[in-house]
Design a protein around this motif. Structure first.
Motif, short mmCIF file in Angstrom:
data_model
loop_
_atom_site.label_atom_id
_atom_site.label_comp_id
_atom_site.label_asym_id
_atom_site.label_seq_id
_atom_site.Cartn_x
_atom_site.Cartn_y
_atom_site.Cartn_z
N GLY A 54 0.82 -1.21 0.00
CA GLY A 54 0.00 0.00 0.00
C GLY A 54 0.85 1.25 0.00
O GLY A 54 2.08 1.17 0.12
N GLU A 55 0.21 2.39 -0.16
CA GLU A 55 0.98 3.62 -0.17
C GLU A 55 0.29 4.77 0.54
O GLU A 55 -0.90 4.73 0.83
N ILE A 56 1.09 5.79 0.83
CA ILE A 56 0.61 7.01 1.47
C ILE A 56 0.64 8.11 0.41
O ILE A 56 1.71 8.46 -0.10
N ILE A 57 -0.54 8.60 0.08
CA ILE A 57 -0.62 9.66 -0.92
C ILE A 57 -0.98 10.97 -0.21
O ILE A 57 -1.99 11.05 0.48
N LEU A 58 -0.13 11.97 -0.37
CA LEU A 58 -0.38 13.26 0.27
C LEU A 58 -0.43 14.34 -0.81
O LEU A 58 0.52 14.49 -1.58
N ASP A 59 -1.53 15.05 -0.86
CA ASP A 59 -1.74 16.06 -1.90
C ASP A 59 -1.41 15.50 -3.29
O ASP A 59 -0.71 16.13 -4.08
N GLY A 60 -1.87 14.29 -3.54
CA GLY A 60 -1.70 13.68 -4.85
C GLY A 60 -0.33 13.09 -5.12
O GLY A 60 -0.07 12.55 -6.20
N LYS A 61 0.56 13.15 -4.12
CA LYS A 61 1.93 12.68 -4.33
C LYS A 61 2.22 11.47 -3.45
O LYS A 61 1.84 11.46 -2.28
N ASP A 62 2.89 10.48 -4.02
CA ASP A 62 3.24 9.29 -3.23
C ASP A 62 4.41 9.63 -2.31
O ASP A 62 5.53 9.87 -2.77
N VAL A 63 4.15 9.66 -0.99
CA VAL A 63 5.20 10.01 -0.04
C VAL A 63 5.60 8.81 0.82
O VAL A 63 6.26 8.97 1.85
N SER A 64 5.19 7.59 0.40
CA SER A 64 5.47 6.39 1.20
C SER A 64 6.96 6.28 1.51
O SER A 64 7.80 6.41 0.62
N GLY A 65 7.27 6.03 2.77
CA GLY A 65 8.65 5.78 3.17
C GLY A 65 9.57 6.99 3.14
O GLY A 65 10.77 6.86 3.33
N THR A 66 9.03 8.18 2.91
CA THR A 66 9.85 9.38 2.99
C THR A 66 9.35 10.23 4.16
O THR A 66 8.16 10.20 4.50
N THR A 67 10.24 10.97 4.79
CA THR A 67 9.80 11.80 5.93
C THR A 67 9.78 13.27 5.53
O THR A 67 10.13 13.63 4.42
N GLY A 68 9.39 14.09 6.51
CA GLY A 68 9.31 15.53 6.25
C GLY A 68 8.16 15.78 5.30
O GLY A 68 7.11 15.16 5.43
N ASP A 69 8.37 16.65 4.33
CA ASP A 69 7.44 16.79 3.24
C ASP A 69 5.97 16.88 3.64
O ASP A 69 5.15 16.03 3.33
N GLY A 70 5.63 17.90 4.38
CA GLY A 70 4.22 18.15 4.62
C GLY A 70 3.61 17.49 5.85
O GLY A 70 2.44 17.66 6.12
N ARG A 71 4.41 16.72 6.61
CA ARG A 71 3.85 16.06 7.78
C ARG A 71 4.59 16.45 9.06
O ARG A 71 5.83 16.46 9.08
N GLY A 72 3.82 16.78 10.10
CA GLY A 72 4.42 17.11 11.39
C GLY A 72 3.85 16.20 12.46
O GLY A 72 2.65 15.93 12.46
N MET A 73 4.71 15.70 13.34
CA MET A 73 4.26 14.70 14.34
C MET A 73 4.35 15.28 15.75
O MET A 73 5.32 15.95 16.11
N VAL A 74 3.32 14.98 16.55
CA VAL A 74 3.32 15.35 17.97
C VAL A 74 3.18 14.05 18.77
O VAL A 74 2.27 13.26 18.52
N PHE A 75 4.10 13.83 19.74
CA PHE A 75 4.14 12.57 20.47
C PHE A 75 3.57 12.70 21.89
O PHE A 75 3.63 13.76 22.49
N GLN A 76 3.09 11.57 22.41
CA GLN A 76 2.57 11.57 23.78
C GLN A 76 3.64 11.98 24.79
O GLN A 76 3.37 12.70 25.75
N SER A 77 4.87 11.53 24.57
CA SER A 77 5.93 11.80 25.54
C SER A 77 6.74 13.05 25.19
O SER A 77 7.86 13.20 25.63
N PHE A 78 6.15 13.92 24.39
CA PHE A 78 6.70 15.22 24.01
C PHE A 78 7.95 15.13 23.14
O PHE A 78 8.06 15.80 22.13
N GLU A 79 8.95 14.30 23.59
CA GLU A 79 10.17 14.10 22.80
C GLU A 79 10.93 15.40 22.52
O GLU A 79 11.44 15.62 21.42
N LEU A 80 10.99 16.28 23.52
CA LEU A 80 11.78 17.51 23.35
C LEU A 80 13.24 17.21 23.64
O LEU A 80 13.56 16.27 24.36
N LEU A 81 14.13 18.02 23.11
CA LEU A 81 15.55 17.87 23.42
C LEU A 81 15.84 18.64 24.71
O LEU A 81 15.67 19.85 24.76
N PRO A 82 16.24 17.91 25.77
CA PRO A 82 16.34 18.54 27.10
C PRO A 82 17.38 19.65 27.20
O PRO A 82 17.27 20.52 28.05
N TRP A 83 18.39 19.60 26.33
CA TRP A 83 19.45 20.60 26.41
C TRP A 83 19.16 21.81 25.52
O TRP A 83 20.00 22.69 25.38
#
Ligand code: ADP
Ligand code: MG
Length: 247
Positions: A54-83
């Motif tokens: 299967g694939e992930i289509i974003l705004d008509g473009k196949d973005v499967s297996g690539t990061t960045g490019d129009g997607r932003g993630m927010v995690f339960q554990s925040f995942e901030l850089l402490p320093w």
């Protein structure tokens, strides 16, 4: 789309025939029992994990297996850089993308402003409450100006009052910034309060068990939570989740 994890010859099917169209600017909420593959699904959409088919289509473009490019993630554990300070955490993605310093600081500041943390620009994560850390997490995801925001139980680690506050903040940011959102939760109330549409997943291997439109007007008001329509939808979803767990 399907996905299985393989370990020592064992195959663990996690997602099976999962197929979903998310219209532009929709606020979609995914609900499902623990372990049904919600996080896996978001990671596949984000591109940090690959589907088997299967694939992930974003705004008509196949973005499967690539990061960045129009997607932003927010995690339960925040995942901030402490320093890193708030400002540097929010600017981090832009730095990775090679955006110049002046521009990335300006963008980061406007996103920090959006989540109401301007006076904490120079604070480090440990100096912030959980709710504030998650505001930083949201500002960081917004900084790269994604067309879709992926949120994996972002309020799961927060107390109920903070959670309610952040839900309202998120809705007003969503209305202003015009983003598509896929929000994962296991709280039925949270799902109904936030969503345009709710997708209920079956236990692992996760597939779609039920889809419901949420009939409430926007902006959402606290008092819908005690309305008969809200309670009816809540009990319908609860029944569906319970039935899924029985099989
Ligand atoms: P959810 O977010 O709905 O609770 P997950 O997507 O985190 O579910 O996990 C789904 C299933 O896949 C779980 O049984 C989990 O143990 C398993 N799993 C998740 N990530 C991995 C991995 N990297 N390797 C092997 N198994 C995994
Ligand atoms: Mg999860």
């Amino acid at each position: 789309m399907s996905k299985a994890y393989r370990r020592d010859g064992d195959v663990l099917p996690v997602l099976e025939d999962f197929s979903l169209d998310v219209p532009d600017l929709e606020f979609l909420v995914l609900l499902g029992p623990s372990g049904c593959g919600k996080s896996t699904l978001l990671r596949i959409v984000d591109g940090i994990e690959n589907a088997d088919s299967g694939e992930i289509i974003l705004d008509g473009k196949d973005v499967s297996g690539t990061t960045g490019d129009g997607r932003g993630m927010v995690f339960q554990s925040f995942e901030l850089l402490p320093w890193r300070t708030t400002l540097d955490n929010v600017a981090f993605g832009l730095e990775v993308n090679g955006v110049g310093k002046a521009e990335r600081l300006e963008t980061a500041r406007s996103c920090i402003d959006l989540v109401g943390l301007s006076s904490f620009e120079n604070a480090y994560p440990h100096q912030l409450s959980g709710g504030m850390q998650q505001r930083v997490g949201i500002a960081r995801a917004l900084a790269i100006n994604p067309s879709i925001l992926l949120m994996d139980e972002p309020y799961g680690a927060l107390d109920v009052q903070t959670r309610d506050l952040l839900q309202d903040e998120l809705l007003s940011i969503w209305e202003r910034e015009r983003k598509t959102v896929i929000f994962v939760t296991h709280s039925i109330e949270e799902a109904i309060y936030l969503a345009d549409r709710i997708v209920v997943m079956s236990p692992r291997p996760g597939s779609i068990q039920m889809i419901r439109d949420v009939p409430f007007d926007r902006p959402r008001r606290e008092d819908i939570k005690t309305s008969p329509e809200f309670l009816e939808l809540r009990s319908e979803i609860w029944k569906t989740l319970k039935e899924g767990l029985k099989v």
